[in-house]
Design an enzyme around this catalytic site. Structure first.
Site, mmCIF file in Angstrom:
data_model
loop_
_atom_site.group_PDB
_atom_site.id
_atom_site.type_symbol
_atom_site.label_atom_id
_atom_site.label_comp_id
_atom_site.label_asym_id
_atom_site.label_seq_id
_atom_site.Cartn_x
_atom_site.Cartn_y
_atom_site.Cartn_z
ATOM 1 N N TRP A 5 0.802 -1.222 0.000
ATOM 2 C CA TRP A 5 0.000 0.000 0.000
ATOM 3 C C TRP A 5 0.833 1.269 0.000
ATOM 4 C CZ3 TRP A 5 1.677 2.482 4.228
ATOM 5 C CH2 TRP A 5 2.003 1.737 5.375
ATOM 6 N N LYS A 34 -2.358 -8.871 -7.455
ATOM 7 C CA LYS A 34 -3.263 -8.431 -6.389
ATOM 8 C C LYS A 34 -2.701 -7.168 -5.752
ATOM 9 C CE LYS A 34 -3.501 -9.039 -1.954
ATOM 10 N NZ LYS A 34 -4.143 -7.763 -1.507
ATOM 11 N N PRO A 35 -3.337 -6.016 -5.998
ATOM 12 C CA PRO A 35 -2.885 -4.808 -5.309
ATOM 13 C C PRO A 35 -3.361 -4.831 -3.862
ATOM 14 C CG PRO A 35 -4.808 -4.306 -6.636
ATOM 15 C CD PRO A 35 -4.492 -5.752 -6.887
ATOM 16 N N SER A 36 -2.757 -4.015 -3.020
ATOM 17 C CA SER A 36 -3.253 -3.897 -1.653
ATOM 18 C C SER A 36 -4.719 -3.494 -1.684
ATOM 19 C CB SER A 36 -2.460 -2.830 -0.890
ATOM 20 O OG SER A 36 -3.108 -2.509 0.329
ATOM 21 N N GLU A 37 -5.513 -4.130 -0.842
ATOM 22 C CA GLU A 37 -6.934 -3.778 -0.775
ATOM 23 C C GLU A 37 -7.150 -2.360 -0.279
ATOM 24 O OE1 GLU A 37 -5.885 -6.087 3.019
ATOM 25 O OE2 GLU A 37 -5.369 -6.111 0.881
ATOM 26 N N GLU A 44 10.438 -8.920 -1.455
ATOM 27 C CA GLU A 44 11.034 -7.653 -1.015
ATOM 28 C C GLU A 44 10.250 -7.230 0.206
ATOM 29 O OE1 GLU A 44 11.575 -4.261 0.051
ATOM 30 O OE2 GLU A 44 10.809 -3.401 -1.817
ATOM 31 N N CYS A 62 10.327 1.140 3.283
ATOM 32 C CA CYS A 62 11.161 0.084 3.861
ATOM 33 C C CYS A 62 12.635 0.454 3.878
ATOM 34 C CB CYS A 62 10.936 -1.236 3.139
ATOM 35 S SG CYS A 62 11.076 -1.132 1.347
ATOM 36 N N GLU A 72 10.777 -2.636 12.862
ATOM 37 C CA GLU A 72 10.228 -1.673 11.913
ATOM 38 C C GLU A 72 8.967 -1.012 12.459
ATOM 39 O OE1 GLU A 72 9.900 -1.666 7.109
ATOM 40 O OE2 GLU A 72 8.903 -3.317 8.135
#
Length: 504
Positions: free
Chosen positions: A176, A200-203, A274, A308, A406
């Site tokens: 996202w 599949k993109p982030s919802e 990644e 990231c 993180e």
């Protein structure tokens, strides 16, 4: 310097007339999944709301995909890949160039969608779109340079030929934080290598990827790019387990990567991951401290720290730690927090969602409870919107949880070291291995320290500088495989040995 020396952060908000939401309907993509060249209704009537994180308002809804929808998309991708994989590098290059030109011609629409869907400041969205265009243009050229080892006679009476082939259908799961750009980092090399895709993109942030599909529909071969929206536990799971998907490529969290790798392993499917990062910034006493502080301001808080590779963990020599922290706090105090259309000087947007907002708040609360020193920021900002103050936590002890795990928000920690050996050891203690930077004027240190750091990318006297010509990817918990550069094309192709008997 103390926090009382600085003004507290506030959120600069858009007027209703200026809001991205007011213009989003005119550029929004169609509803449905994109399968075999057109948008289709899914097999479920369930929808997923897409929320503007600056206002917390629902801006649209997308289909909640099912395993059956994935199966349909994979079937289309399998059929399309047979002919697509047989095309020449020149023909594939022309398709990638067409995609780049299409994005360029519709750059404003993509910037509006990306800002509305993610809350990114316009300058960040503009950079994302420019980088996306460059990714497709680079891969269009790179695909024509890919060669195999020359044939030769290695066994008596036989000639060997080495072929480079597509792997087949590649399942892709994108995050996202950079919806369009991360899609490009996958789509461009995967298509360049002759594969087809089910993505599949982030919802949470599917809109720019769907917009790309809308604009290239009918202009690229049907079925080579398919998009199924939905939850990871359904759509992502089916992609990872599908027997006709040859490789699964994911950019996302370590937890997501572990789940995908475990599922893919059951069918011995290739995996490209990644994952997360916790980039150390090692500042030696001879460094230009002002430049290092400015570098952390820019690279630690870019995209509100939701990156990231963000410069989020500073390790500074004890002799200059106080001076460096003063410079950093002064730099961070100039950051402007606000909505995308609240001014060209806005640099920090919101967290992407309520759950992520709460996770960042929890990390800050834990740091305060542990008695760590908040040099600036440290709190959530009043809503609406999921805003966190740009934060610097100083005098962090070795091994502190906030410095090793993180956070993925606008939070930078500062800890000190006393020797080069300690700096390297502490930097490498992280479970992540994506990126790091070293700040020094000493030419010897600038060469020797990066070699000892266990990270896929190490910058010297800069941070978060990327180029399509060089690889991006991590070690350890940050995954494996490379995005960008010719190395990405290696990841998405396979080599075959053909040996010809002279006497046959």
């Amino acid at each position: 310097m103390t926090l009382t020396d600085l003004e507290r952060f506030t959120v600069r908000r858009s007027s209703t007339e200026q809001s991205s939401e007011s213009v989003l309907p005119s550029v929004s993509p169609p509803a449905g999944h994109f399968i075999n060249g057109s948008f289709v209704a899914g097999s479920s009537t369930r929808l997923i709301d897409v929320v503007d994180p600056t206002t917390e308002q629902v801006i649209t809804s997308v289909q909640a995909g099912t395993a059956s929808d994935v199966d349909d998309a994979v079937e289309a991708a399998v059929a399309a890949q047979k002919s697509w994989g047989a095309t020449t590098p020149k023909e594939r290059s022309e398709v990638l160039t067409l995609i780049a030109n299409t994005i360029e011609a519709n750059r404003e629409a993509f910037e509006i969608i990306e800002s509305a869907n993610t809350g990114k400041p316009r300058t960040v969205a503009e950079d994302d779109v420019s980088s996306t265009i460059d990714t497709f243009r680079f891969m269009a050229g790179a695909s024509r340079t890919l060669t195999s080892m020359a044939g030769g006679d290695y066994a008596t009476g036989h000639t060997s030929v080495i072929l480079r082939e597509p792997v087949g259908v590649v399942g892709v799961i994108t995050p996202w934080n950079y919806p369009l750009l991360m899609a490009a980092w996958k789509i461009a090399p995967i298509l360049a290598a002759g594969n087809s895709i089910v993505l599949k993109p982030s919802e949470q942030t599917p809109l720019s990827t769907l917009k790309l599909a809308e604009l290239v529909a009918g202009r690229i071969p049907d079925g080579i790019l398919n998009i199924v929206t939905g939850q990871g536990r359904t759509v992502g799971q089916r992609l990872a387990e599908h027997p006709d998907v040859a490789l699964i490529a994911l950019t996302g969290s370590v937890v997501s990567g572990q789940a995908v790798a475990e599922t893919a392993g059951r069918s011995v499917k290739r995996v490209h991951l990644e994952l997360g990062g916790k980039a150390p910034v090692v500042v030696f006493p001879d460094a230009d401290l002002r430049a290092a502080a400015a570098g952390v301001r820019n690279a630690g808080f870019w995209n509100a720290g939701q990156d990231c590779g963000a410069a989020c963990r500073v390790l500074v020599h004890e002799s200059v730690a106080e001076e460096f922290t003063e410079h950093l706090v002064r730099e961070v105090g100039t950051l402007v927090v606000g909505a995308p259309d609240a001014g060209d000087d806005v640099e920090i947007g919101p967290m992407i969602s309520r759950p992520h907002f709460e996770r960042v708040k929890e990390s800050l609360a834990e740091a305060k409870a542990a008695g760590l020193q908040v040099a600036i920021g440290g709190s959530a900002l009043d809503g609406p919107g999921f805003y966190i103050e740009p934060t610097v936590i100083s005098n962090v002890p070795a091994g502190a949880h906030i410095a090793t795990h993180e956070i993925f928000g606008p939070v930078v920690t500062v800890e000190s070291f006393s020797s080069t050996e300690e700096a390297v050891t502490r930097a490498n203690e992280s479970p992540y291995g994506l990126s790091a930077s070293v700040w020094t004027r000493d030419s010897s240190l600038s060469l020797s320290v990066p070699k000892r750091l266990d990270f896929g990318t190490v910058w010297v006297n800069s941070h978060l500088v990327l180029a399509c010509e060089v690889p991006w990817g991590g070690f350890k918990g940050s995954g494996y495989g490379r995005d960008l550069s010719l190395y990405a094309l290696d990841d998405y192709s396979r080599t075959k040995h053909v040996m010809i008997n002279h006497g046959a």
